[in-house]
Each structure stands twice: as structure tokens, then as C-alpha cells.
Write a protein that holds these residues in place. Sequence first.
Motif, PDB file in Angstrom:
ATOM      1  N   VAL A 190      -5.936  -0.609   3.145  1.00  0.00           N
ATOM      2  CA  VAL A 190      -4.751  -0.342   3.976  1.00  0.00           C
ATOM      3  C   VAL A 190      -5.046   0.794   4.948  1.00  0.00           C
ATOM      4  O   VAL A 190      -4.686   0.727   6.138  1.00  0.00           O
ATOM      5  N   ASP A 191      -5.715   1.841   4.478  1.00  0.00           N
ATOM      6  CA  ASP A 191      -6.064   2.959   5.345  1.00  0.00           C
ATOM      7  C   ASP A 191      -6.989   2.532   6.481  1.00  0.00           C
ATOM      8  O   ASP A 191      -6.928   3.089   7.590  1.00  0.00           O
ATOM      9  N   LEU A 192      -7.834   1.540   6.218  1.00  0.00           N
ATOM     10  CA  LEU A 192      -8.731   1.037   7.262  1.00  0.00           C
ATOM     11  C   LEU A 192      -7.977   0.237   8.320  1.00  0.00           C
ATOM     12  O   LEU A 192      -8.533  -0.068   9.380  1.00  0.00           O
ATOM     13  N   GLY A 193      -6.731  -0.115   8.017  1.00  0.00           N
ATOM     14  CA  GLY A 193      -5.921  -0.861   8.969  1.00  0.00           C
ATOM     15  C   GLY A 193      -6.185  -2.345   9.008  1.00  0.00           C
ATOM     16  O   GLY A 193      -5.788  -3.035   9.953  1.00  0.00           O
ATOM     17  N   VAL A 194      -6.842  -2.889   7.959  1.00  0.00           N
ATOM     18  CA  VAL A 194      -7.178  -4.314   7.956  1.00  0.00           C
ATOM     19  C   VAL A 194      -6.289  -5.129   7.023  1.00  0.00           C
ATOM     20  O   VAL A 194      -6.237  -6.362   7.133  1.00  0.00           O
ATOM     21  N   THR A 195      -5.592  -4.461   6.105  1.00  0.00           N
ATOM     22  CA  THR A 195      -4.856  -5.155   5.045  1.00  0.00           C
ATOM     23  C   THR A 195      -3.362  -4.901   5.128  1.00  0.00           C
ATOM     24  O   THR A 195      -2.928  -3.764   5.303  1.00  0.00           O
ATOM     25  N   ASP A 196      -2.595  -5.974   4.977  1.00  0.00           N
ATOM     26  CA  ASP A 196      -1.147  -5.887   4.839  1.00  0.00           C
ATOM     27  C   ASP A 196      -0.855  -5.673   3.357  1.00  0.00           C
ATOM     28  O   ASP A 196      -1.080  -6.557   2.534  1.00  0.00           O
ATOM     29  N   ARG A 197      -0.369  -4.493   3.007  1.00  0.00           N
ATOM     30  CA  ARG A 197      -0.158  -4.151   1.606  1.00  0.00           C
ATOM     31  C   ARG A 197       0.754  -5.141   0.887  1.00  0.00           C
ATOM     32  O   ARG A 197       0.635  -5.332  -0.335  1.00  0.00           O
ATOM     33  N   ASP A 198       1.677  -5.772   1.602  1.00  0.00           N
ATOM     34  CA  ASP A 198       2.622  -6.691   0.978  1.00  0.00           C
ATOM     35  C   ASP A 198       2.083  -8.112   0.836  1.00  0.00           C
ATOM     36  O   ASP A 198       2.799  -8.993   0.360  1.00  0.00           O
ATOM     37  N   ARG A 199       0.820  -8.339   1.260  1.00  0.00           N
ATOM     38  CA  ARG A 199       0.259  -9.694   1.173  1.00  0.00           C
ATOM     39  C   ARG A 199      -1.183  -9.616   0.663  1.00  0.00           C
ATOM     40  O   ARG A 199      -2.140  -9.829   1.397  1.00  0.00           O
ATOM     41  N   ILE A 200      -1.296  -9.330  -0.615  1.00  0.00           N
ATOM     42  CA  ILE A 200      -2.616  -9.230  -1.246  1.00  0.00           C
ATOM     43  C   ILE A 200      -2.644 -10.124  -2.472  1.00  0.00           C
ATOM     44  O   ILE A 200      -1.759 -10.059  -3.329  1.00  0.00           O
ATOM     45  N   GLY A 201      -3.674 -10.945  -2.564  1.00  0.00           N
ATOM     46  CA  GLY A 201      -3.888 -11.782  -3.743  1.00  0.00           C
ATOM     47  C   GLY A 201      -5.163 -11.375  -4.441  1.00  0.00           C
ATOM     48  O   GLY A 201      -6.081 -10.821  -3.819  1.00  0.00           O
ATOM     49  N   ILE A 202      -5.239 -11.632  -5.736  1.00  0.00           N
ATOM     50  CA  ILE A 202      -6.429 -11.282  -6.514  1.00  0.00           C
ATOM     51  C   ILE A 202      -6.952 -12.514  -7.231  1.00  0.00           C
ATOM     52  O   ILE A 202      -6.182 -13.356  -7.716  1.00  0.00           O
ATOM     53  N   ILE A 203      -8.289 -12.622  -7.284  1.00  0.00           N
ATOM     54  CA  ILE A 203      -8.923 -13.766  -7.921  1.00  0.00           C
ATOM     55  C   ILE A 203     -10.132 -13.283  -8.704  1.00  0.00           C
ATOM     56  O   ILE A 203     -10.818 -12.346  -8.301  1.00  0.00           O
ATOM     57  N   GLY A 204     -10.369 -13.896  -9.863  1.00  0.00           N
ATOM     58  CA  GLY A 204     -11.514 -13.525 -10.686  1.00  0.00           C
ATOM     59  C   GLY A 204     -11.895 -14.646 -11.627  1.00  0.00           C
ATOM     60  O   GLY A 204     -11.074 -15.516 -11.947  1.00  0.00           O
TER      61      GLY A 204
END
Length: 379
Positions: free
Chosen positions: A223-237
Motif C-alpha cells: 500500500v505504501d508503494l502505491g500499487v495496492t488497493d487495501r480493500d481489494r486483496i486476495g490470498i492464495i496458497g
Amino acid sequence: MTQLEDFIFMTGKGATPKGPRPFLDRFSVKTLHKERLFRSDPAGYEKFIDWVDIEAGTFLTRKESPRDVPNYLKRTLLEKLKGSVEAGEAHWRSKIEPLTHFEDPVPQLREITQRIVTYKRADGTPLSFKLYLPPGYREGEKRPTVLWAYPLEYSDSETAGQVTKSDQRFLRFWGATYLHYLLDGYVVLGGVGMPVIGDPDTAYDTFIEQLVSCAEAAINKAVDLGVTDRDRIGIIGHSHGGLMVATLLAHSDLFRAGIARSGAYNHTLRPFGFQHERRTLYQARDTYTRLSPLFHADKINEPLMLIHGAADPNPGTVPLQSRKLFEAVRGTGGTVRLLMLPHEGHGYRSREGIEQTLADQLTWFERYVKNAKQGKKEK
């Protein structure tokens, strides 16, 4: 490791603060003196493959870069460099002869950019991830983001903080890789640092807290880098990463949705140890149950997709693990989907299995991450 007379030859990945630089060393068992014969240039990634003629000093390497297809070279050691050599660099000069000239099979992927990002979690542990930006990305855009990780165990933070990923590798897609999200406009955080640090006998007592801290640190950095929308994050593993996904959804509110593949979610079904947990269920009952997402299924209130090979032979990740978590999340009112892949093992190999996995993964995050409504639910 190879030996010639009184010399032992050793190779390694060569971890550095900016990523790995593979090397080839020669060590004298008589004098205990070591010298570096070869080291990958920082502008690219080149690693030792095998000897052609060890007595003549000729060996094979494979060289690549973000723009250059991996190709094989023959190197021949010429003479030792005179004067002082910078620490870690090769002491010998070598002649290069290209052996192959493979062409880029998918030039469209060169529009993807990648770089190593370093940061620290709350307790000061150094971490890193590989940031991938999709084709057409413009600086300052906050995109929906996919985080991929696999927890690993370490005894100290210094070792855990080593940068093992390289931004000088040639990007290729294989199987049901999470990198396909890049072609759908997502930013991807790959190989996110998820270390579990502590005494090997008790490190898993703080597994949940450490995972949450690692995930928070990675998200904050993106988020600090300005590339990610904090409200739209998915995780996969996958596998132990699947357990990570279910754990983070149950014990945090950091993600919109998750995809857990071929994981284990009830540790009481494998009572004699899991991953690097040395204690049995009968020695650490509280840890086994606390770390089992099945016992916290009512807390998983973000959409969760479970994927599992129906013929998974891994004794720790039998298909029953996903079936029972699916029943538990569904039974407690959660949003969950179960995809069982016929005839697939712990990894997915058939064309049908891979295509089905990719289609369902993209559809799941399209609905619950990319097009998610603003604002997040509170736990």
C-alpha cells in the motif's frame, strides 16, 4: 560438491541483500584455502550446471535475465586475476562460449515488470517479496492484489530475512500458477516472507501471531508503494500455504477472499507431527487444536475456495481435510466453495485439472476481490 585430487568444488545460490548470485568455489583440503572461480553477474542470473572437463576447467552454466531466455554457456577458466578482488567476487577470469540460442516462446510476458521489495514486520524481522506489475500498469495506480506465500520455519530472524528471490529471472508461467492473475490486471506479491521463528520445539505456539504480523507488514508495504488497493486483496496458497490461507482468514481481517489448495486444516487427523512441529497431539493438545482452522470455521467470514486433488497421496493432506473444512464453513454460514479434481495428486498435472483450477481461481477473485464493494467487514 565435486572433488579433484586435493580440491573440493562447491556451488551455491549465493544469497545477498539484493537477491541470490550463484557461485562456484574451489576449496583445498590441505591448506583449507577457498577461492571463488565463478560468480553470477548482478545484471542477470547465471548458475553452474555441471562440469564439461574438470581438469581443463570447463563447465556449463545457464544464464538468463528478465528479458533474455535461459540459454546454456560453456565457460573455460583462463587465469587468476591479479591484485585484490572485491569480497565475494570471482578470483578467476573465464572465457564464454554460447551453446544454445533459444527464443522467447511468449514475448507478451515481457510487458510484466518485477522487482524485489524489502521491509520489516512489527518485531523488526527483515522480510521481502517479489513485486509483479501487470502489463499496462501505470505508476500510481492502486490495483487489486493477489498475495502468494508459503510459511517456512527458522531459528532466528537473521536467517529468516535472507533474500532468496531474484528479480533477474526470466519470467515463465507453468501449471496452475498464481502469476496468471497478472494477465487479468492484478498486482501480484509473490514469495511473500512468512517465517515462523523460534525454538524448533515450540515455534508453532506462535504460528498464528507470526503469520498475521507477516501479512500485515507485506500489505502495508504494498500500500505504501502505491500499487495496492487495501480493500481489494486476495490470498492464495498451496499445501502448508493452504493452511496459511485458512488461518489468516480465521484470525485476521486483512483479505477480501482466499483460495486454499491441497491443505490440512485439522491437525488432530495427523496426530504425530505436521510440517516441522516435533510434538505429538498428546504432548501439545492446545497447539494442535488452536492451529486447526476447522475449529475456527465460524470465524472465516470472507469467501474461501478450497481446491484439492481427489487422489492426494500425501498422508498429511488427505482430501478429507478440505471436505471437512468445507462442511464446517458452510454449516456455520460462511461463503465457501469446494473444487475436487478427479485423479489429481498433491500437485495438479493434467491439462483438465490445471485449466479447471485456473478458471475457478480467476472467477473466484473476479467476484470477491476485483469487484468487491468498498469497505470491509469487521470481525
